[in-house]
Enzyme design. Sequence first.
Site, PDB file in Angstrom:
ATOM      1  N   GLN A 102       0.161  -4.557  -4.463  1.00 39.18           N
ATOM      2  CA  GLN A 102      -0.522  -4.771  -3.189  1.00 39.18           C
ATOM      3  C   GLN A 102      -2.034  -4.662  -3.409  1.00 39.18           C
ATOM      4  O   GLN A 102      -2.803  -4.895  -2.492  1.00 39.18           O
ATOM      5  CB  GLN A 102      -0.098  -3.707  -2.183  1.00 39.18           C
ATOM      6  N   ASN A 103      -2.422  -4.255  -4.613  1.00 40.86           N
ATOM      7  CA  ASN A 103      -3.840  -4.045  -4.883  1.00 40.86           C
ATOM      8  C   ASN A 103      -4.550  -5.358  -5.158  1.00 40.86           C
ATOM      9  O   ASN A 103      -3.950  -6.320  -5.634  1.00 40.86           O
ATOM     10  CB  ASN A 103      -4.022  -3.106  -6.079  1.00 40.86           C
ATOM     11  N   HIS A 120      -1.394  -9.396  -2.179  1.00 37.26           N
ATOM     12  CA  HIS A 120      -2.471  -9.463  -1.184  1.00 37.26           C
ATOM     13  C   HIS A 120      -3.714 -10.148  -1.730  1.00 37.26           C
ATOM     14  O   HIS A 120      -4.817  -9.924  -1.252  1.00 37.26           O
ATOM     15  CB  HIS A 120      -2.810  -8.063  -0.672  1.00 37.26           C
ATOM     16  N   CYS A 128     -15.472 -20.047  -0.209  1.00 39.72           N
ATOM     17  CA  CYS A 128     -16.173 -20.523   0.983  1.00 39.72           C
ATOM     18  C   CYS A 128     -15.157 -21.111   1.959  1.00 39.72           C
ATOM     19  O   CYS A 128     -14.377 -21.986   1.588  1.00 39.72           O
ATOM     20  CB  CYS A 128     -17.195 -21.581   0.591  1.00 39.72           C
ATOM     21  N   CYS A 131     -16.376 -25.170   2.502  1.00 42.04           N
ATOM     22  CA  CYS A 131     -16.214 -26.247   1.506  1.00 42.04           C
ATOM     23  C   CYS A 131     -15.182 -25.889   0.437  1.00 42.04           C
ATOM     24  O   CYS A 131     -14.836 -26.737  -0.383  1.00 42.04           O
ATOM     25  CB  CYS A 131     -17.558 -26.594   0.868  1.00 42.04           C
ATOM     26  N   GLY A 193       2.448   4.785  -5.942  1.00 41.77           N
ATOM     27  CA  GLY A 193       1.220   4.863  -5.145  1.00 41.77           C
ATOM     28  C   GLY A 193       1.148   3.934  -3.960  1.00 41.77           C
ATOM     29  O   GLY A 193       0.100   3.342  -3.702  1.00 41.77           O
ATOM     30  N   SER A 194       2.248   3.793  -3.253  1.00 43.08           N
ATOM     31  CA  SER A 194       2.198   2.977  -2.036  1.00 43.08           C
ATOM     32  C   SER A 194       2.887   3.692  -0.893  1.00 43.08           C
ATOM     33  O   SER A 194       3.985   4.221  -1.057  1.00 43.08           O
ATOM     34  CB  SER A 194       2.865   1.622  -2.267  1.00 43.08           C
ATOM     35  N   SER A 195       2.237   3.681   0.265  1.00 49.32           N
ATOM     36  CA  SER A 195       2.863   4.284   1.435  1.00 49.32           C
ATOM     37  C   SER A 195       3.870   3.303   2.041  1.00 49.32           C
ATOM     38  O   SER A 195       4.646   3.673   2.913  1.00 49.32           O
ATOM     39  CB  SER A 195       1.799   4.674   2.460  1.00 49.32           C
TER      40      SER A 195
HETATM   41  P1  NAD Z   1      -2.037   3.239   1.093  1.00 52.39           P
HETATM   42  O1  NAD Z   1      -3.493   3.545   1.056  1.00 52.39           O
HETATM   43  O2  NAD Z   1      -1.394   2.945   2.387  1.00 52.39           O
HETATM   44  O3  NAD Z   1      -1.214   4.456   0.456  1.00 52.39           O
HETATM   45  C1  NAD Z   1      -1.584   5.062  -0.725  1.00 52.39           C
HETATM   46  C2  NAD Z   1      -0.397   5.821  -1.286  1.00 52.39           C
HETATM   47  O4  NAD Z   1      -0.730   6.265  -2.581  1.00 52.39           O
HETATM   48  C3  NAD Z   1      -0.001   7.043  -0.488  1.00 52.39           C
HETATM   49  O5  NAD Z   1       1.400   7.042  -0.384  1.00 52.39           O
HETATM   50  C4  NAD Z   1      -0.468   8.238  -1.344  1.00 52.39           C
HETATM   51  O6  NAD Z   1       0.402   9.322  -1.277  1.00 52.39           O
HETATM   52  C5  NAD Z   1      -0.420   7.631  -2.711  1.00 52.39           C
HETATM   53  N1  NAD Z   1      -1.390   8.186  -3.671  1.00 52.39           N
HETATM   54  C6  NAD Z   1      -2.679   8.564  -3.483  1.00 52.39           C
HETATM   55  N2  NAD Z   1      -3.220   8.975  -4.641  1.00 52.39           N
HETATM   56  C7  NAD Z   1      -2.257   8.862  -5.587  1.00 52.39           C
HETATM   57  C8  NAD Z   1      -2.188   9.124  -6.983  1.00 52.39           C
HETATM   58  N3  NAD Z   1      -3.253   9.589  -7.673  1.00 52.39           N
HETATM   59  N4  NAD Z   1      -1.016   8.893  -7.614  1.00 52.39           N
HETATM   60  C9  NAD Z   1       0.069   8.425  -6.951  1.00 52.39           C
HETATM   61  N5  NAD Z   1       0.056   8.155  -5.632  1.00 52.39           N
HETATM   62  C10 NAD Z   1      -1.091   8.361  -4.971  1.00 52.39           C
HETATM   63  O7  NAD Z   1      -1.858   2.087   0.058  1.00 52.39           O
HETATM   64  P2  NAD Z   1      -0.860   0.854   0.051  1.00 52.39           P
HETATM   65  O8  NAD Z   1       0.512   1.298   0.332  1.00 52.39           O
HETATM   66  O9  NAD Z   1      -1.166   0.160  -1.213  1.00 52.39           O
HETATM   67  O10 NAD Z   1      -1.257  -0.103   1.263  1.00 52.39           O
HETATM   68  C11 NAD Z   1      -2.539  -0.314   1.690  1.00 52.39           C
HETATM   69  C12 NAD Z   1      -3.138  -1.717   1.516  1.00 52.39           C
HETATM   70  O11 NAD Z   1      -4.435  -1.447   1.053  1.00 52.39           O
HETATM   71  C13 NAD Z   1      -2.558  -2.611   0.487  1.00 52.39           C
HETATM   72  O12 NAD Z   1      -2.233  -3.749   1.162  1.00 52.39           O
HETATM   73  C14 NAD Z   1      -3.712  -2.946  -0.483  1.00 52.39           C
HETATM   74  O13 NAD Z   1      -3.908  -4.338  -0.502  1.00 52.39           O
HETATM   75  C15 NAD Z   1      -4.924  -2.341   0.108  1.00 52.39           C
HETATM   76  N6  NAD Z   1      -5.790  -1.525  -0.760  1.00 52.39           N
HETATM   77  C16 NAD Z   1      -6.006  -1.878  -2.051  1.00 52.39           C
HETATM   78  C17 NAD Z   1      -6.798  -1.099  -2.862  1.00 52.39           C
HETATM   79  C18 NAD Z   1      -7.011  -1.525  -4.285  1.00 52.39           C
HETATM   80  O14 NAD Z   1      -6.951  -2.706  -4.582  1.00 52.39           O
HETATM   81  N7  NAD Z   1      -7.207  -0.572  -5.191  1.00 52.39           N
HETATM   82  C19 NAD Z   1      -7.391   0.067  -2.363  1.00 52.39           C
HETATM   83  C20 NAD Z   1      -7.155   0.403  -1.019  1.00 52.39           C
HETATM   84  C21 NAD Z   1      -6.344  -0.398  -0.237  1.00 52.39           C
HETATM   85 ZN    ZN Z   2     -19.332 -23.816   0.842  1.00 50.10          ZN
END
Ligand code: NAD
Ligand code: ZN
Length: 261
Positions: A102-103, A120, A128, A131, A193-195
């Site tokens: 999701q990052n 994502h 842009c 264009c 690391g995803s909620s």
């Molecule tokens: P979230 O922010 O909703 O949840 C983060 C999760 O990670 C939580 O469950 C937390 O407990 C856990 N966490 C925090 N620190 C940790 C660690 N050191 N080790 C393991 N787990 C850890 O994130 P999400 O579920 O990815 O959803 C949020 C949206 O935010 C996504 O769609 C993403 O696209 C975007 N996002 C991306 C980034 C990035 O690219 N690095 C940063 C912030 C948000």
């Molecule tokens: Zn343009």
Amino acid sequence: MTIASIERAAELLASARRGVALTGAGVSAESGIPTFRGEGGLWKKYDPIRVSSIDSFLADPAAYWMVSRERGRVALAAKPNPGHLALVAMEEAGHLIAVLTQNTDGLHQDAGSKRVIELHGSGRMVQCLDCGAREPRSEVQARLDVEMPPRCKVCGHARLKPTVVLFGEPMPQAAVQEAFELARNADVMLVVGSSLVVYPAAEIPVVAVRSGARLIVVNAEPAPFDGLAEVVIHGRSGEVLPEILQLIGALRSRRRKASRR
Ligand code: NAD
Ligand code: ZN
């Protein structure tokens, strides 16, 4: 976090043939990139809909870019952490066949993961809306201090948007399809690391489990779908994943020795 659950995770991954990881903001937290939710989360600081929806972007690109400038500075300087690197090693050893993420930070690719599916989009490019011209984010970032909002180098309009999926925008269909196909065929799924409150990403482990996958969760804090998992490890991914990797290595060498006897 218990030794037993780390051992169990290592056992499951060691015998996986179609293991798939699904990562969220937490895997990059130890690289210095703030998460959205949870401890130190960005959304305690900003209103998500205000800063991360396509409607608010279109209404006021400068407001979007003011926040994005701050986050971009951090994200572009970030380096992969031991959690990202452990996932690379798991892929190289055949325990994982893909990383769904999701990052948007590009750190899995920087670390060396080969098959990364970005659900994502990517924050490394900017496009842009008028264009269609694309430019690396790093180049746009460099001129944000003198040009706000930034202008397209080709058509001059100030509607440049990072190639990330904002609220209200469609998901990248090909990536989503590939992710669900991998989930349906997975024998082990490792969520890190995803909620998992954002759909359709939240649906991926559910589909995997329904299709027979064993689920492992590594998260700093409890999450709503923990009950679905066979193994839940609450800890930092930069510490937990290398420990799992080390145990997989120990298991493999034990198995090799046993088969030589
Ligand atoms: P979230 O922010 O909703 O949840 C983060 C999760 O990670 C939580 O469950 C937390 O407990 C856990 N966490 C925090 N620190 C940790 C660690 N050191 N080790 C393991 N787990 C850890 O994130 P999400 O579920 O990815 O959803 C949020 C949206 O935010 C996504 O769609 C993403 O696209 C975007 N996002 C991306 C980034 C990035 O690219 N690095 C940063 C912030 C948000
Ligand atoms: Zn343009």
